[in-house]
Design a protein around this motif. Structure first.
Motif, PDB file in Angstrom:
ATOM      1  N   GLU A  18      -4.608  -2.604   0.887  1.00  0.00           N
ATOM      2  CA  GLU A  18      -5.633  -2.831   1.454  1.00  0.00           C
ATOM      3  C   GLU A  18      -5.869  -2.158   2.969  1.00  0.00           C
ATOM      4  O   GLU A  18      -6.768  -2.350   3.796  1.00  0.00           O
ATOM      5  CB  GLU A  18      -5.617  -4.443   1.627  1.00  0.00           C
ATOM      6  N   THR A  19      -4.292  -2.945   3.535  1.00  0.00           N
ATOM      7  CA  THR A  19      -4.502  -2.228   4.723  1.00  0.00           C
ATOM      8  C   THR A  19      -4.568  -0.252   4.639  1.00  0.00           C
ATOM      9  O   THR A  19      -5.127  -0.299   6.356  1.00  0.00           O
ATOM     10  CB  THR A  19      -2.322  -2.445   5.897  1.00  0.00           C
ATOM     11  N   ALA A  20      -4.609   0.273   4.136  1.00  0.00           N
ATOM     12  CA  ALA A  20      -4.597   1.987   4.120  1.00  0.00           C
ATOM     13  C   ALA A  20      -5.832   1.843   3.749  1.00  0.00           C
ATOM     14  O   ALA A  20      -6.638   2.402   4.773  1.00  0.00           O
ATOM     15  CB  ALA A  20      -3.984   2.020   3.139  1.00  0.00           C
ATOM     16  N   ARG A  21      -6.550   1.293   3.541  1.00  0.00           N
ATOM     17  CA  ARG A  21      -7.864   1.018   3.203  1.00  0.00           C
ATOM     18  C   ARG A  21      -9.098   0.754   4.135  1.00  0.00           C
ATOM     19  O   ARG A  21      -9.682   1.761   4.575  1.00  0.00           O
ATOM     20  CB  ARG A  21      -8.589   0.559   1.911  1.00  0.00           C
ATOM     21  N   LYS A  22      -8.718   0.354   5.131  1.00  0.00           N
ATOM     22  CA  LYS A  22      -9.116  -0.418   6.213  1.00  0.00           C
ATOM     23  C   LYS A  22      -8.902   0.456   7.884  1.00  0.00           C
ATOM     24  O   LYS A  22      -9.907   0.879   8.071  1.00  0.00           O
ATOM     25  CB  LYS A  22      -8.733  -2.067   6.871  1.00  0.00           C
ATOM     26  N   ILE A  23      -7.941   0.785   7.184  1.00  0.00           N
ATOM     27  CA  ILE A  23      -7.965   2.463   8.531  1.00  0.00           C
ATOM     28  C   ILE A  23      -8.379   3.426   8.160  1.00  0.00           C
ATOM     29  O   ILE A  23      -9.150   4.150   8.663  1.00  0.00           O
ATOM     30  CB  ILE A  23      -5.826   2.176   8.091  1.00  0.00           C
ATOM     31  N   TYR A  24      -8.722   3.708   6.972  1.00  0.00           N
ATOM     32  CA  TYR A  24      -9.372   5.087   6.546  1.00  0.00           C
ATOM     33  C   TYR A  24     -10.762   4.840   7.007  1.00  0.00           C
ATOM     34  O   TYR A  24     -11.234   5.475   7.584  1.00  0.00           O
ATOM     35  CB  TYR A  24      -8.939   5.676   5.420  1.00  0.00           C
ATOM     36  N   LYS A  37     -12.443  15.029   8.275  1.00  0.00           N
ATOM     37  CA  LYS A  37     -12.744  14.250   7.139  1.00  0.00           C
ATOM     38  C   LYS A  37     -12.676  14.336   5.869  1.00  0.00           C
ATOM     39  O   LYS A  37     -12.640  13.134   4.882  1.00  0.00           O
ATOM     40  CB  LYS A  37     -14.564  14.361   7.673  1.00  0.00           C
ATOM     41  N   ALA A  38     -13.129  15.468   4.890  1.00  0.00           N
ATOM     42  CA  ALA A  38     -12.809  15.476   3.851  1.00  0.00           C
ATOM     43  C   ALA A  38     -11.227  14.887   2.959  1.00  0.00           C
ATOM     44  O   ALA A  38     -11.060  14.123   2.427  1.00  0.00           O
ATOM     45  CB  ALA A  38     -11.961  17.029   3.530  1.00  0.00           C
ATOM     46  N   ASP A  39      -9.969  15.137   4.482  1.00  0.00           N
ATOM     47  CA  ASP A  39      -8.886  14.779   3.398  1.00  0.00           C
ATOM     48  C   ASP A  39      -9.159  12.555   3.548  1.00  0.00           C
ATOM     49  O   ASP A  39      -8.287  12.199   3.148  1.00  0.00           O
ATOM     50  CB  ASP A  39      -7.602  14.971   5.070  1.00  0.00           C
ATOM     51  N   VAL A  40      -9.753  12.510   4.837  1.00  0.00           N
ATOM     52  CA  VAL A  40      -9.991  10.805   4.915  1.00  0.00           C
ATOM     53  C   VAL A  40     -10.839  10.074   3.550  1.00  0.00           C
ATOM     54  O   VAL A  40     -10.336   9.567   3.203  1.00  0.00           O
ATOM     55  CB  VAL A  40     -10.060  10.391   6.105  1.00  0.00           C
ATOM     56  N   LEU A  41     -11.534  10.726   3.185  1.00  0.00           N
ATOM     57  CA  LEU A  41     -12.785  10.394   1.842  1.00  0.00           C
ATOM     58  C   LEU A  41     -11.710  10.669   0.591  1.00  0.00           C
ATOM     59  O   LEU A  41     -11.876   9.711   0.142  1.00  0.00           O
ATOM     60  CB  LEU A  41     -13.940  12.119   2.587  1.00  0.00           C
ATOM     61  N   LEU A  42     -11.106  11.293   0.449  1.00  0.00           N
ATOM     62  CA  LEU A  42      -9.879  11.662  -0.513  1.00  0.00           C
ATOM     63  C   LEU A  42      -8.945  10.498  -0.036  1.00  0.00           C
ATOM     64  O   LEU A  42      -8.160   9.864  -1.561  1.00  0.00           O
ATOM     65  CB  LEU A  42      -9.177  13.331  -0.332  1.00  0.00           C
ATOM     66  N   ALA A  43      -8.472  10.323   0.789  1.00  0.00           N
ATOM     67  CA  ALA A  43      -7.296   9.070   0.711  1.00  0.00           C
ATOM     68  C   ALA A  43      -8.021   7.645   0.514  1.00  0.00           C
ATOM     69  O   ALA A  43      -6.810   6.908  -0.057  1.00  0.00           O
ATOM     70  CB  ALA A  43      -6.664   9.103   2.356  1.00  0.00           C
ATOM     71  N   LEU A  44      -8.606   7.661   1.056  1.00  0.00           N
ATOM     72  CA  LEU A  44      -9.867   6.562   0.674  1.00  0.00           C
ATOM     73  C   LEU A  44     -10.127   6.465  -0.525  1.00  0.00           C
ATOM     74  O   LEU A  44      -9.993   5.161  -0.646  1.00  0.00           O
ATOM     75  CB  LEU A  44     -10.945   6.176   2.190  1.00  0.00           C
ATOM     76  N   ALA A  45     -10.659   7.227  -1.017  1.00  0.00           N
ATOM     77  CA  ALA A  45     -11.168   7.096  -2.460  1.00  0.00           C
ATOM     78  C   ALA A  45      -9.809   6.953  -3.035  1.00  0.00           C
ATOM     79  O   ALA A  45     -10.225   5.823  -4.491  1.00  0.00           O
ATOM     80  CB  ALA A  45     -11.722   8.446  -3.173  1.00  0.00           C
ATOM     81  N   ASP A  46      -8.749   7.608  -2.671  1.00  0.00           N
ATOM     82  CA  ASP A  46      -7.429   6.900  -3.537  1.00  0.00           C
ATOM     83  C   ASP A  46      -7.170   5.152  -3.507  1.00  0.00           C
ATOM     84  O   ASP A  46      -7.282   4.911  -4.708  1.00  0.00           O
ATOM     85  CB  ASP A  46      -5.987   7.936  -3.578  1.00  0.00           C
ATOM     86  N   VAL A  47      -7.394   4.624  -3.043  1.00  0.00           N
ATOM     87  CA  VAL A  47      -6.882   3.715  -2.302  1.00  0.00           C
ATOM     88  C   VAL A  47      -7.805   2.588  -2.337  1.00  0.00           C
ATOM     89  O   VAL A  47      -7.322   1.887  -3.081  1.00  0.00           O
ATOM     90  CB  VAL A  47      -6.429   2.900  -1.400  1.00  0.00           C
TER      91      VAL A  47
END
Length: 351
Positions: A18-24, A37-47
């Motif tokens: 949840e912490t990671a999701r908020k930062i992303y 932006k692509a890197d962030v979108l992928l990481a956000l989608a993962d969490v």
């Protein structure tokens, strides 16, 4: 950008999803270059997928897919595999299988063993959910061999967990226990909080399927505590279902109902129709055992309604086996699915 992204990645590695999701999410609303932006979108989608926010994950995976299409074909495949995992969790395993097969072919063409192993793992879990245990087992064994080949300890650990699960569905409880114990040992060595909780739940299921119901409870309680520390909703819901099933088998019907209600609430919140079928059948069983046929039929009909609207063949079989409160002999149907398990009498110790 980099400092915040690294902070989010660290939080994710510590199972602080949840912490990671908020930062992303914060990063996503910053001014970013296309690659960032692509890197962030992928990481956000993962969490988001891990936390059970499946509609959001599906959307962000697709956005990442489009951006990576012109800059990083391998990352684009990662986004498509993530999309497939979210699709299967959202009740569409067949769309997931289609996407995963395409991704696997491209990983193999690129000689990307890491991507290939992960996709075999994803296919294994998807075939299991789709109801074909034999194909699921084959994919997971391929994944395990590839992860061992490249010495990917995380991949080995999670594939051991998956093998523990599918061997349980197949009624091969000794093998299930062997893989769950291996997974638990590896997860503890890696200090993977989510993985430790996941494997503890598996170990509880090993005890439950062996008929050692009271011995199963401490494992579920350990899993429950750890899931609570990371705020998990997806896997925790299944731990609650396992806990409810164990209480049901012990004749502790009030505790069982309570656990099934808690599980169903989480299944509803994540849109997990497969989980809902299990929770509803649990309620129905207890009512039938208590000879409350009116309430039992009410729960059973709701489970059938959810099942009829889904693509889950294995769960459809479960619903049919409990038709109108009677346990029907569907041994041959379960054997066709590759399983030694089949219901015999109430209460049912579902794998």
């Amino acid at each position: 950008m980099k400092n915040l992204f690294d902070e989010a990645e660290k939080a994710r590695s510590l199972s602080q999803f949840e912490t990671a999701r908020k930062i992303y999410t914060t990063l996503l609303h910053s001014v970013l270059m296309k690659e960032e932006k692509a890197d962030v979108l992928l990481a956000l989608a993962d969490v988001e997928r891990i936390r059970g926010y499946f509609p959001e994950a599906l959307s962000h995976y697709r956005q990442a897919d489009r951006l990576f299409g012109t800059i990083d074909p391998t990352a684009q495949l990662d986004a498509r595999v993530g999309w497939a995992l979210s699709a299967r969790a959202s009740g569409n395993p067949w769309a997931a299988l289609k996407e995963l097969k395409k991704a696997l072919a491209r990983y193999q063409k690129q000689n990307d063993i890491q991507g290939e192993a992960f996709t075999h793992w994803a296919l294994g879990g998807t075939w299991r959910i789709a109801g074909d245990m034999k194909k699921g087992l084959k994919e997971l064994l391929l994944a395990l061999n590839l992860f061992k080949k490249i010495k990917n300890t995380e991949g080995i650990s999670y594939t051991c967990c998956a093998l523990g699960g599918i061997y349980r569905m197949l009624g091969k409880y000794d093998l299930s226990g062997r893989y769950y114990r291996e997974a638990n040992k590896r997860m503890r060595q890696r200090k993977d909080t989510f993985g430790i909780a996941y494997s503890y739940c598996g170990l509880g299921n090993v005890e439950r399927m062996a008929g050692r119901f009271k011995q199963a409870l401490p494992f579920y309680q350990k899993a429950e505590k750890l899931y609570g520390t990371i705020g998990d909703r997806v896997s925790y819901a299944y731990t609650l279902w396992s806990l409810g099933t164990t209480h049901k088998l012990l004749g502790q019907n009030t505790q069982a109902h309570r656990a099934f209600f808690q599980a169903d609430k989480l299944f509803k919140s994540t849109g997990d129709t497969r989980g809902r079928i299990y929770a509803l059948l649990g309620h129905a069983e207890i009512a039938f055992i208590q000879e409350n046929s009116i309430q039992g039929l009410k729960w059973w009909k709701e489970a059938k309604k959810v099942s009829d609207q889904s693509h889950y063949l294995w769960e459809k079989l479960h619903v049919s086996s409990l038709k109108e409160g009677k346990v029907h002999d569907l041994k041959k149907e379960y054997q066709k699915a590759g399983s030694q398990f089949y219901p015999v009498a109430l209460p049912i110790n579902w794998p």
